[in-house]
Scaffold this motif. Structure first.
Motif, PDB file in Angstrom:
ATOM      1  N   GLN A   5      -4.682 -11.911 -22.200  1.00  0.00           N
ATOM      2  CA  GLN A   5      -6.110 -11.156 -22.156  1.00  0.00           C
ATOM      3  C   GLN A   5      -5.726  -9.580 -22.389  1.00  0.00           C
ATOM      4  N   PRO A   6      -6.936  -9.272 -23.156  1.00  0.00           N
ATOM      5  CA  PRO A   6      -6.690  -7.662 -23.714  1.00  0.00           C
ATOM      6  C   PRO A   6      -6.979  -6.866 -22.352  1.00  0.00           C
ATOM      7  N   SER A   7      -6.380  -5.821 -22.475  1.00  0.00           N
ATOM      8  CA  SER A   7      -6.383  -4.589 -21.071  1.00  0.00           C
ATOM      9  C   SER A   7      -7.682  -4.104 -21.292  1.00  0.00           C
ATOM     10  N   ALA A   8      -8.176  -3.358 -20.418  1.00  0.00           N
ATOM     11  CA  ALA A   8      -9.477  -2.648 -20.385  1.00  0.00           C
ATOM     12  C   ALA A   8      -9.537  -1.744 -21.697  1.00  0.00           C
ATOM     13  N   TYR A   9      -8.572  -1.007 -21.794  1.00  0.00           N
ATOM     14  CA  TYR A   9      -8.520  -0.108 -22.836  1.00  0.00           C
ATOM     15  C   TYR A   9      -8.660  -0.896 -24.456  1.00  0.00           C
ATOM     16  N   GLU A  10      -7.943  -1.877 -24.655  1.00  0.00           N
ATOM     17  CA  GLU A  10      -8.263  -2.788 -25.710  1.00  0.00           C
ATOM     18  C   GLU A  10      -9.549  -3.195 -25.882  1.00  0.00           C
ATOM     19  N   TYR A  11     -10.214  -3.612 -24.951  1.00  0.00           N
ATOM     20  CA  TYR A  11     -11.410  -4.184 -24.847  1.00  0.00           C
ATOM     21  C   TYR A  11     -12.590  -3.027 -25.360  1.00  0.00           C
ATOM     22  N   CYS A  12     -12.149  -1.486 -25.410  1.00  0.00           N
ATOM     23  CA  CYS A  12     -13.009  -1.112 -25.953  1.00  0.00           C
ATOM     24  C   CYS A  12     -13.122  -0.882 -27.350  1.00  0.00           C
ATOM     25  N   LEU A  13     -12.146  -1.421 -28.129  1.00  0.00           N
ATOM     26  CA  LEU A  13     -12.342  -1.438 -29.520  1.00  0.00           C
ATOM     27  C   LEU A  13     -13.587  -2.195 -30.170  1.00  0.00           C
ATOM     28  N   GLU A  14     -13.881  -3.160 -29.365  1.00  0.00           N
ATOM     29  CA  GLU A  14     -15.158  -3.943 -29.976  1.00  0.00           C
ATOM     30  C   GLU A  14     -16.492  -3.066 -29.908  1.00  0.00           C
ATOM     31  N   PRO A  15     -16.783  -2.739 -28.801  1.00  0.00           N
ATOM     32  CA  PRO A  15     -18.092  -1.611 -28.774  1.00  0.00           C
ATOM     33  C   PRO A  15     -17.992  -0.338 -29.566  1.00  0.00           C
ATOM     34  N   ALA A  16     -16.831   0.122 -29.688  1.00  0.00           N
ATOM     35  CA  ALA A  16     -16.486   1.150 -30.385  1.00  0.00           C
ATOM     36  C   ALA A  16     -16.499   1.088 -31.929  1.00  0.00           C
ATOM     37  N   SER A  17     -16.213  -0.160 -32.088  1.00  0.00           N
ATOM     38  CA  SER A  17     -16.313  -0.492 -33.653  1.00  0.00           C
ATOM     39  C   SER A  17     -17.811  -0.861 -34.064  1.00  0.00           C
ATOM     40  N   GLU A  18     -18.340  -1.390 -33.223  1.00  0.00           N
ATOM     41  CA  GLU A  18     -19.984  -1.925 -33.248  1.00  0.00           C
ATOM     42  C   GLU A  18     -21.043  -0.868 -33.391  1.00  0.00           C
ATOM     43  N   ARG A  67     -17.102   4.144  -7.921  1.00  0.00           N
ATOM     44  CA  ARG A  67     -16.690   5.416  -7.391  1.00  0.00           C
ATOM     45  C   ARG A  67     -16.364   6.335  -8.440  1.00  0.00           C
ATOM     46  N   VAL A  68     -16.909   6.293  -9.693  1.00  0.00           N
ATOM     47  CA  VAL A  68     -16.726   6.870 -10.830  1.00  0.00           C
ATOM     48  C   VAL A  68     -17.159   8.202 -10.619  1.00  0.00           C
ATOM     49  N   SER A  69     -16.254   9.381 -11.019  1.00  0.00           N
ATOM     50  CA  SER A  69     -16.659  10.836 -11.043  1.00  0.00           C
ATOM     51  C   SER A  69     -16.099  11.374 -12.380  1.00  0.00           C
ATOM     52  N   GLU A  70     -16.941  12.442 -12.706  1.00  0.00           N
ATOM     53  CA  GLU A  70     -16.484  12.848 -14.238  1.00  0.00           C
ATOM     54  C   GLU A  70     -15.163  13.571 -13.930  1.00  0.00           C
ATOM     55  N   GLU A  71     -14.844  14.082 -12.766  1.00  0.00           N
ATOM     56  CA  GLU A  71     -13.412  14.596 -12.782  1.00  0.00           C
ATOM     57  C   GLU A  71     -12.029  13.511 -12.740  1.00  0.00           C
ATOM     58  N   ARG A  72     -12.491  12.363 -12.787  1.00  0.00           N
ATOM     59  CA  ARG A  72     -11.451  11.156 -12.873  1.00  0.00           C
ATOM     60  C   ARG A  72     -11.523  10.698 -14.196  1.00  0.00           C
ATOM     61  N   CYS A  73     -12.394  11.253 -15.178  1.00  0.00           N
ATOM     62  CA  CYS A  73     -12.707  10.577 -16.424  1.00  0.00           C
ATOM     63  C   CYS A  73     -12.088  11.332 -17.507  1.00  0.00           C
ATOM     64  N   ARG A  74     -11.761  10.896 -18.787  1.00  0.00           N
ATOM     65  CA  ARG A  74     -11.663  11.450 -20.159  1.00  0.00           C
ATOM     66  C   ARG A  74     -12.554  10.794 -20.995  1.00  0.00           C
ATOM     67  N   ARG A  75     -13.184  11.491 -21.767  1.00  0.00           N
ATOM     68  CA  ARG A  75     -14.312  11.012 -22.805  1.00  0.00           C
ATOM     69  C   ARG A  75     -13.865  11.100 -24.300  1.00  0.00           C
ATOM     70  N   TYR A  76     -14.071  10.287 -25.131  1.00  0.00           N
ATOM     71  CA  TYR A  76     -13.785  10.458 -26.453  1.00  0.00           C
ATOM     72  C   TYR A  76     -14.808   9.892 -27.575  1.00  0.00           C
ATOM     73  N   SER A  77     -15.123  10.527 -28.340  1.00  0.00           N
ATOM     74  CA  SER A  77     -15.941   9.817 -29.351  1.00  0.00           C
ATOM     75  C   SER A  77     -15.336   8.857 -29.960  1.00  0.00           C
ATOM     76  N   ARG A  78     -16.213   7.830 -30.846  1.00  0.00           N
ATOM     77  CA  ARG A  78     -15.404   6.835 -31.333  1.00  0.00           C
ATOM     78  C   ARG A  78     -14.522   7.326 -32.499  1.00  0.00           C
ATOM     79  N   ILE A  79     -14.834   8.340 -33.097  1.00  0.00           N
ATOM     80  CA  ILE A  79     -13.700   8.831 -34.176  1.00  0.00           C
ATOM     81  C   ILE A  79     -12.540   9.525 -33.423  1.00  0.00           C
TER      82      ILE A  79
END
Length: 118
Positions: A5-18, A67-79
């Motif tokens: 089963q893909p990891s949560a990180y690998e699962y991001c590939l499909e929506p970022a590609s589409e 319990r998501v908060s911005e301080e606990r996140c890193r964001r990346y554009s698809r590029i």
């Protein structure tokens, strides 16, 4: 997690590609009484977390229930995400200071602040 089963990180590939408006998010979520390093995609006010559902979810509900908060996140554009995948040779996480472990029994921000990385 089964290696088949893909990891949560690998699962991001499909929506970022589409969708060229998708943002890839690496963040800590609170699940089963512990903090877990996780990844999902966002588009407008929707969350796409293929590890949890094949349907998009309301962002505010997703953030509140995990319990998501911005301080606990890193964001990346698809590029940025695809560049990092190519440069690093994996799907994440890329910020090793914030994502010091896959799971934490303590709030990751408190762990980092205390200098007592698990």
């Amino acid at each position: 997690m089964s290696r088949n089963q893909p990891s949560a990180y690998e699962y991001c590939l499909e929506p970022a590609s589409e969708n060229n408006q998708v943002e890839v998010v690496h963040g800590w979520i609170f699940k089963d009484e512990k903090w877990m390093a996780h990844a999902w995609c966002e588009f407008a006010d929707r969350v796409i977390d293929l590890g949890q559902s094949t349907h998009s979810m309301d962002k505010s509900n997703y953030y509140a229930s995990n319990r998501v908060s911005e301080e606990r996140c890193r964001r990346y554009s698809r590029i940025e995400f695809f560049t990092l995948v190519g440069d690093e040779g994996h799907f994440g996480p890329y910020d090793k200071e914030l994502f010091f472990a896959e799971i934490s029994g303590r709030d990751p921000l408190e762990v980092i602040e205390s200098g007592e990385v698990e």
